[in-house]
Write a protein that holds these residues in place. Structure first.
Motif, PDB file in Angstrom:
ATOM      1  N   GLY B  21       1.322  -2.866   0.484  1.00 33.20           N
ATOM      2  CA  GLY B  21       0.276  -2.972  -0.547  1.00 33.20           C
ATOM      3  C   GLY B  21      -0.454  -4.306  -0.470  1.00 33.20           C
ATOM      4  N   LEU B  24      -2.648  -4.348   2.551  1.00 28.29           N
ATOM      5  CA  LEU B  24      -3.859  -3.559   2.310  1.00 28.29           C
ATOM      6  C   LEU B  24      -4.826  -4.315   1.392  1.00 28.29           C
ATOM      7  CD1 LEU B  24      -2.220  -0.030   1.825  1.00 28.29           C
ATOM      8  CD2 LEU B  24      -3.652  -0.766   3.757  1.00 28.29           C
ATOM      9  N   ASP B 295      -2.364   4.085  -1.497  1.00 31.76           N
ATOM     10  CA  ASP B 295      -3.222   3.744  -2.629  1.00 31.76           C
ATOM     11  C   ASP B 295      -2.415   3.116  -3.756  1.00 31.76           C
ATOM     12  OD1 ASP B 295      -5.312   4.720  -1.231  1.00 31.76           O
ATOM     13  OD2 ASP B 295      -5.592   6.542  -2.448  1.00 31.76           O
ATOM     14  N   GLY B 296      -1.280   3.747  -4.066  1.00 26.97           N
ATOM     15  CA  GLY B 296      -0.434   3.230  -5.129  1.00 26.97           C
ATOM     16  C   GLY B 296       0.117   1.850  -4.812  1.00 26.97           C
ATOM     17  N   GLU B 298      -1.342  -0.485  -2.879  1.00 27.85           N
ATOM     18  CA  GLU B 298      -2.391  -1.499  -2.985  1.00 27.85           C
ATOM     19  C   GLU B 298      -2.688  -1.769  -4.462  1.00 27.85           C
ATOM     20  OE1 GLU B 298      -5.922  -0.768  -0.676  1.00 27.85           O
ATOM     21  OE2 GLU B 298      -6.982  -2.453  -1.624  1.00 27.85           O
ATOM     22  N   ARG B 299      -2.695  -0.691  -5.269  1.00 23.61           N
ATOM     23  CA  ARG B 299      -2.929  -0.859  -6.705  1.00 23.61           C
ATOM     24  C   ARG B 299      -1.884  -1.792  -7.306  1.00 23.61           C
ATOM     25  NH1 ARG B 299      -0.038   0.585 -10.345  1.00 23.61           N
ATOM     26  NH2 ARG B 299       1.038   2.231  -9.174  1.00 23.61           N
TER      27      ARG B 299
END
Lengths: 307, 307
Positions: B21, B24, B295-296, B298-299
């Motif tokens: 994450g 990213l 996605d999760g 990086e969030r």
């Protein structure tokens, strides 16, 4: 009548094929194999001649290519290249298992002969497969490009360099592996396979006690010429005979084996050389020595048993 | 504005995902990884946590399984089984290349940190991947069935044994690998990944100087609880907290990190624990800590950067 005990002194492909012929003929078989081509790559101990004989006796070898296992994949090798390893020596995924297991067991303290016996048993090989020695021997080639380690010369540079001299490093300190001298001394038929004399058989004969055991055995001693019609069936035997000043012929090979062998087996193509070889003191058998597939191997093996 | 420098202390999957994450999110990233799960199998040196982080950062990991490489084949492993090797530890063909190359380079004298840097560079990983130490540390579990080496407990016996005690063998003699103390001391944000405290992070913190560096760094120190709603996202963290007498909750984890971390990040499911954790002296952030895919990750990474 009991089967004669056969011991084959062997290198790679030629030795593997003839040994396979004897195995197919059903005789008790010991195969004493060269280790001068052994090498360490990627930290793994690789014994190419032993593996060629092992895979061939197990019926798992790649017949077309002459080395390695049938139906191989190359996923690990491709990834080793990604990781920056030098991958000129082709290692299949299944073949790698042999090298990984062998290396682990050697590092755990087992001698090569014991590891080889384990591998042979796991692959269902009933013939006894013996490295000539458990000690390191390394065939090194003097060439116009300098001294080359065996696999560097043979695989990486495609045996294209002229061989001006050969050293078997470590051979003076190498002791025969357990069983080797008994296999030579106790055989009824001792066979020098149609392997390269310089790269395969001399580093077998050079291990302490082996040449002596060959000279003293009561076995019928038979050599099959690896040179047919002035050429090698496979590999650089012809070039090496030439650059080292020998006759590139079955006669040249016979001269190397004087005193070691009773019978020279030469190909039909070389029938004209028979008188000259007989003059050296050999019995000579002229036959079709090009084995091809399993049928040809068994045929040649049976002919040698009848000698 | 320059990006904050992030250092993640990590074990396997949870650490790998959160580190991914941050990668990213594009921040300068050091990942300090546990080596207590390292093991030698088939004579090969295997560093499962390092490899999980490496493969995840390289985008080559098998997301579904959580370990290993995508698109693997198993030809070598199948053949190792034929040769009588114990194959309970699944090794893919591509993965094997990592272990073969690592083992060869370690045996050639390179330290693990240097080999790890080479492997990361070969796979295009730009984050700095650091084993916490170049010295051997082995996590050993006391269980009702006796003392178990880590992979014996974790993989072979599917972490089914109750853990009664844990030893990190060799940790007293282990020195931090080059770069580790600087990565901790020089970070703007120091993150304890949602990895197993006992199996992943304590053997990182236990290496000489690391705990001290964590206590003294001027970085904002953030830990993400690996326990969500009383359960571990993956692996045996919950069972181990329980058998070792800790609260099986984000609060129990927070107590382990007292004095080491400024901010505890807990999941929405555990919002009710926030006051108790604050009472221990932590700032508490409540958010969705279950990362799932890229996605999760990086969030969550961006949320931690905003803490």
């Amino acid at each position: 009548m009991t089967s004669p005990r056969v011991t084959v002194l062997a290198g790679g492909v030629g030795g593997a094929r003839l040994a396979h012929g004897f195995a197919l003929a059903g005789v008790p078989l010991d195969v004493v194999v060269n280790v001068g081509d052994d090498t360490e790559l990627h930290g793994l101990w690789i014994s190419p001649d032993l593996d060629t004989v092992l895979y061939t006796l197990a019926g798992l070898n790649d017949e077309e290519r002459g080395w390695g296992l049938r139906g191989e994949s190359y996923a690990t090798l491709a990834q080793l290249a990604v990781l920056g390893e030098d991958t000129w020596f082709t290692l299949g995924d299944k073949d790698l298992a042999t090298h990984v297991a062998r290396t682990a067991r050697l590092r755990a303290g087992l001698p090569l002969s014991a590891v080889t016996a384990q591998l042979a048993a796991s692959l269902g090989v009933t013939a006894r497969l013996l490295p000539v020695t458990d000690d390191p021997v390394a065939t090194v080639l003097d060439t116009p490009s300098g001294r080359l380690a065996f696999q560097e010369y043979f695989v990486r540079r495609h045996h294209a360099d002229a061989v001006l001299g050969i050293t078997y490093e470590g051979i003076d300190a190498a002791r025969p592996a357990p069983g080797v001298l008994d296999a030579v001394g106790g055989a009824d038929v001792l066979v020098l396979a149609p392997s390269n004399p310089f790269l395969s058989l001399l580093p077998v004969l050079g291990v302490a006690g082996v040449r002596d055991a060959v000279e003293r055995t009561s076995a019928r001693r038979v050599a099959v010429s690896p040179i047919v019609g002035g050429q090698a069936i496979k590999g650089p035997a012809a070039q090496i005979l030439e650059t080292l000043g020998h006759d590139v012929s079955a006669l040249g090979v016979a001269r190397l084996y004087t005193g070691l062998v009773d019978v020279m087996v030469i190909d039909d193509a070389d029938a004209a050389l028979a008188p000259a070889i007989e003059d050296l003191g050999f019995d000579v058998v002229v036959t079709d020595t090009v084995m091809g597939g399993p049928d040809g191997r068994e045929r040649l093996a049976r002919e040698l048993l009848a000698v």
